[in-house]
Design a protein around this motif. Structure first.
Motif, PDB file in Angstrom:
ATOM      1  N   ARG A 241       0.844  -1.191   0.000  1.00 14.90           N
ATOM      2  CA  ARG A 241       0.000   0.000   0.000  1.00 14.90           C
ATOM      3  C   ARG A 241       0.880   1.241   0.000  1.00 14.90           C
ATOM      4  NH1 ARG A 241      -1.432   3.193   4.173  1.00 14.90           N
ATOM      5  NH2 ARG A 241      -3.330   4.414   4.015  1.00 14.90           N
ATOM      6  N   PRO A 242       0.766   2.075  -1.006  1.00  9.16           N
ATOM      7  CA  PRO A 242       1.616   3.267  -1.038  1.00  9.16           C
ATOM      8  C   PRO A 242       1.184   4.268   0.017  1.00  9.16           C
ATOM      9  CG  PRO A 242       0.014   3.353  -2.809  1.00  9.16           C
ATOM     10  CD  PRO A 242      -0.142   2.005  -2.151  1.00  9.16           C
ATOM     11  N   TYR A 243       2.139   4.998   0.542  1.00  8.88           N
ATOM     12  CA  TYR A 243       1.819   6.063   1.475  1.00  8.88           C
ATOM     13  C   TYR A 243       1.224   7.225   0.712  1.00  8.88           C
ATOM     14  CZ  TYR A 243       4.191   4.135   5.526  1.00  8.88           C
ATOM     15  OH  TYR A 243       4.534   3.372   6.600  1.00  8.88           O
ATOM     16  N   HIS A 244       0.126   7.738   1.219  1.00 12.69           N
ATOM     17  CA  HIS A 244      -0.378   8.995   0.698  1.00 12.69           C
ATOM     18  C   HIS A 244       0.478  10.112   1.270  1.00 12.69           C
ATOM     19  CE1 HIS A 244      -3.759   7.090  -1.186  1.00 12.69           C
ATOM     20  NE2 HIS A 244      -4.122   6.541  -0.037  1.00 12.69           N
ATOM     21  N   HIS A 245       0.360  11.284   0.715  1.00 16.40           N
ATOM     22  CA  HIS A 245       1.221  12.399   1.099  1.00 16.40           C
ATOM     23  C   HIS A 245       1.205  12.636   2.612  1.00 16.40           C
ATOM     24  CE1 HIS A 245       3.448  16.078   0.293  1.00 16.40           C
ATOM     25  NE2 HIS A 245       2.663  16.683   1.147  1.00 16.40           N
ATOM     26  N   GLY A 246       0.009  12.673   3.179  1.00 15.10           N
ATOM     27  CA  GLY A 246      -0.100  12.935   4.614  1.00 15.10           C
ATOM     28  C   GLY A 246       0.290  11.747   5.466  1.00 15.10           C
ATOM     29  N   ASP A 247       0.103  10.525   4.949  1.00 16.34           N
ATOM     30  CA  ASP A 247       0.417   9.333   5.723  1.00 16.34           C
ATOM     31  C   ASP A 247       1.911   9.236   6.022  1.00 16.34           C
ATOM     32  OD1 ASP A 247      -1.965   7.235   3.941  1.00 16.34           O
ATOM     33  OD2 ASP A 247      -2.243   8.542   5.667  1.00 16.34           O
ATOM     34  N   LEU A 248       2.741   9.516   5.051  1.00 20.37           N
ATOM     35  CA  LEU A 248       4.180   9.426   5.256  1.00 20.37           C
ATOM     36  C   LEU A 248       4.632  10.433   6.300  1.00 20.37           C
ATOM     37  CD1 LEU A 248       7.038   8.541   4.705  1.00 20.37           C
ATOM     38  CD2 LEU A 248       7.064  10.005   2.681  1.00 20.37           C
ATOM     39  N   ARG A 249       4.162  11.652   6.186  1.00 20.48           N
ATOM     40  CA  ARG A 249       4.543  12.679   7.150  1.00 20.48           C
ATOM     41  C   ARG A 249       4.162  12.249   8.568  1.00 20.48           C
ATOM     42  NH1 ARG A 249       3.195  17.586   9.703  1.00 20.48           N
ATOM     43  NH2 ARG A 249       4.759  19.222   9.341  1.00 20.48           N
ATOM     44  N   ARG A 250       2.925  11.738   8.713  1.00 18.75           N
ATOM     45  CA  ARG A 250       2.464  11.320  10.034  1.00 18.75           C
ATOM     46  C   ARG A 250       3.258  10.122  10.542  1.00 18.75           C
ATOM     47  NH1 ARG A 250       0.785  14.086  13.676  1.00 18.75           N
ATOM     48  NH2 ARG A 250       2.331  12.927  14.868  1.00 18.75           N
ATOM     49  N   ALA A 251       3.566   9.202   9.640  1.00 16.61           N
ATOM     50  CA  ALA A 251       4.312   8.006  10.041  1.00 16.61           C
ATOM     51  C   ALA A 251       5.693   8.380  10.551  1.00 16.61           C
ATOM     52  CB  ALA A 251       4.432   7.051   8.852  1.00 16.61           C
ATOM     53  N   VAL A 252       6.355   9.316   9.877  1.00 15.34           N
ATOM     54  CA  VAL A 252       7.688   9.740  10.314  1.00 15.34           C
ATOM     55  C   VAL A 252       7.604  10.488  11.640  1.00 15.34           C
ATOM     56  CG1 VAL A 252       9.691  11.170   9.737  1.00 15.34           C
ATOM     57  CG2 VAL A 252       8.611   9.783   7.967  1.00 15.34           C
ATOM     58  N   LEU A 253       6.609  11.376  11.781  1.00 17.25           N
ATOM     59  CA  LEU A 253       6.434  12.105  13.041  1.00 17.25           C
ATOM     60  C   LEU A 253       6.181  11.148  14.203  1.00 17.25           C
ATOM     61  CD1 LEU A 253       4.228  15.144  11.937  1.00 17.25           C
ATOM     62  CD2 LEU A 253       6.521  15.264  12.917  1.00 17.25           C
TER      63      LEU A 253
ATOM     64  N   ARG B  75      12.015   2.702  10.181  1.00 18.32           N
ATOM     65  CA  ARG B  75      10.887   2.417  11.070  1.00 18.32           C
ATOM     66  C   ARG B  75       9.551   2.613  10.365  1.00 18.32           C
ATOM     67  NH1 ARG B  75      11.808   3.124  16.919  1.00 18.32           N
ATOM     68  NH2 ARG B  75      14.053   3.210  17.316  1.00 18.32           N
ATOM     69  N   ALA B  76       9.491   3.627   9.487  1.00 14.20           N
ATOM     70  CA  ALA B  76       8.248   3.911   8.770  1.00 14.20           C
ATOM     71  C   ALA B  76       8.072   3.039   7.537  1.00 14.20           C
ATOM     72  CB  ALA B  76       8.217   5.382   8.367  1.00 14.20           C
ATOM     73  N   GLY B  77       9.114   2.281   7.187  1.00 13.60           N
ATOM     74  CA  GLY B  77       9.023   1.382   6.041  1.00 13.60           C
ATOM     75  C   GLY B  77       9.089   2.080   4.700  1.00 13.60           C
ATOM     76  N   VAL B  78       9.872   3.151   4.622  1.00 18.98           N
ATOM     77  CA  VAL B  78       9.992   3.901   3.376  1.00 18.98           C
ATOM     78  C   VAL B  78      11.470   4.075   3.032  1.00 18.98           C
ATOM     79  CG1 VAL B  78       7.824   5.140   3.724  1.00 18.98           C
ATOM     80  CG2 VAL B  78       9.948   6.117   4.610  1.00 18.98           C
ATOM     81  N   SER B  79      11.749   4.608   1.848  1.00 24.74           N
ATOM     82  CA  SER B  79      13.133   4.811   1.435  1.00 24.74           C
ATOM     83  C   SER B  79      13.816   5.821   2.349  1.00 24.74           C
ATOM     84  CB  SER B  79      13.188   5.302  -0.010  1.00 24.74           C
ATOM     85  OG  SER B  79      12.769   6.652  -0.085  1.00 24.74           O
ATOM     86  N   HIS B  80      15.144   5.733   2.446  1.00 27.77           N
ATOM     87  CA  HIS B  80      15.860   6.597   3.382  1.00 27.77           C
ATOM     88  C   HIS B  80      15.749   8.069   3.013  1.00 27.77           C
ATOM     89  CE1 HIS B  80      19.017   6.169   0.259  1.00 27.77           C
ATOM     90  NE2 HIS B  80      19.393   7.351   0.673  1.00 27.77           N
ATOM     91  N   ALA B  81      15.424   8.350   1.735  1.00 20.37           N
ATOM     92  CA  ALA B  81      15.316   9.746   1.297  1.00 20.37           C
ATOM     93  C   ALA B  81      13.919  10.323   1.522  1.00 20.37           C
ATOM     94  CB  ALA B  81      15.683   9.859  -0.179  1.00 20.37           C
ATOM     95  N   ALA B  82      12.932   9.470   1.809  1.00 19.49           N
ATOM     96  CA  ALA B  82      11.541   9.931   1.894  1.00 19.49           C
ATOM     97  C   ALA B  82      11.295  10.978   2.980  1.00 19.49           C
ATOM     98  CB  ALA B  82      10.606   8.740   2.082  1.00 19.49           C
TER      99      ALA B  82
END
Length: 201
Positions: A10-22, A45-52
Motif C-alpha cells: 500500500r503506497p503512502y499517501h502524502h499525509g500518511d508518510l509525514r504522520r508516520a515519520v512524526l 521504522r516507517a518502512g519507506v526509502s531513506h530519502a523519503a
C-alpha cells in the motif's frame, strides 16, 4: 499452477508518510531523547526509502521544528478552556504527561528553526491561551501584577512537569495523582478570591 502474486504494498499517501515519520520520531524521543533521532532510522521504522523523510522535513532540524509546532498547537488546545490560572497550570502538567516527546522538543530552541512560520504561529496560539488565563487574574487578587502572576504560574507548571517527566518527583509524589499534587502546590501560591495571607505575628 503459477504462484500467487503478492499483494502490492500500500503506497503512502502524502499525509500518511509525514504522520508516520512524526510518530516514529516521537517514539524515539520519548525513549532516548531528541539526540537519538536519525532520518535514516526513522525511514526504516516507517518502512519507506531513506530519502523519503527529507521530502517532508528537509533535515533533522526541520523534523524537530515540525514536532515543536505540533506540540504548541496541542498545548494551545489543552489550555483553551481553562477556567482560571490554576486550572491552566493543571492542564499544562497534563499536556506534558500526555505528550512527553513534544514537551522535550518545544522548549529547546537550539534544536529548532527559529524563523519557521508554522512554529511561530503555533507558539503564538499557545501564548494567547496562556494570556487569556492570566487576564482573569486581577492584580488585587494576588497583590502582584497579573503578568508576573502568569510568569509565576508558568514557572511552577513547567518546573513541576519537567521534574515529573525526569522522575525526580517519584518519591514525593509517589502514587498520588500528579495533577492533584500540582493543585495543592498551586494553592500555596495562588488563592482564589482574596489576597494571600500576610505574615504571621
Amino acid at each position: 499452477m503459477p504462484p500467487a502474486k503478492k499483494p502490492a504494498a500500500r503506497p503512502y499517501h502524502h499525509g500518511d508518510l509525514r504522520r508516520a515519520v512524526l510518530t516514529a520520531a516521537l517514539d524515539v524521543i520519548a525513549v532516548d531523547g531528541p539526540a537519538a533521532l536519525s532520518l535514516r532510522d526513522l525511514a526504516r521504522r516507517a518502512g519507506v526509502s531513506h530519502a523519503a523523510p527529507a521530502h517532508h522535513f528537509k533535515d533533522r532540524t526541520g523534523l524537530l521544528t515540525a514536532i515543536a509546532a505540533e506540540g504548541f498547537g496541542l498545548l494551545a488546545a489543552t489550555l483553551a478552556d481553562a477556567s482560571d490560572l490554576k486550572d491552566a497550570g493543571v492542564r499544562y502538567v497534563r499536556f506534558a504527561r500526555e505528550h512527553p516527546a513534544h514537551f522535550q522538543v518545544m522548549f529547546t530552541p537550539q534544536l529548532l528553526r527559529a524563523d519557521d512560520l508554522e512554529l511561530a504561529t503555533a507558539r503564538a496560539l499557545a501564548a494567547d491561551a496562556l494570556r487569556t488565563a492570566v487576564s482573569a487574574v486581577r492584580p488585587d487578587d494576588l497583590g502582584i501584577d497579573a503578568r508576573l502572576a502568569g510568569v509565576a504560574a508558568w514557572s511552577l507548571a513547567h518546573g513541576f512537569a519537567t521534574l515529573l517527566l525526569g522522575h525526580n518527583l517519584d518519591g514525593p509524589v509517589g502514587d498520588k495523582d500528579p495533577e492533584e499534587v500540582f493543585r495543592t502546590l498551586a494553592a500555596m501560591l495562588f488563592r482564589t478570591g482574596g489576597k494571600p495571607d500576610g505574615p504571621r505575628s
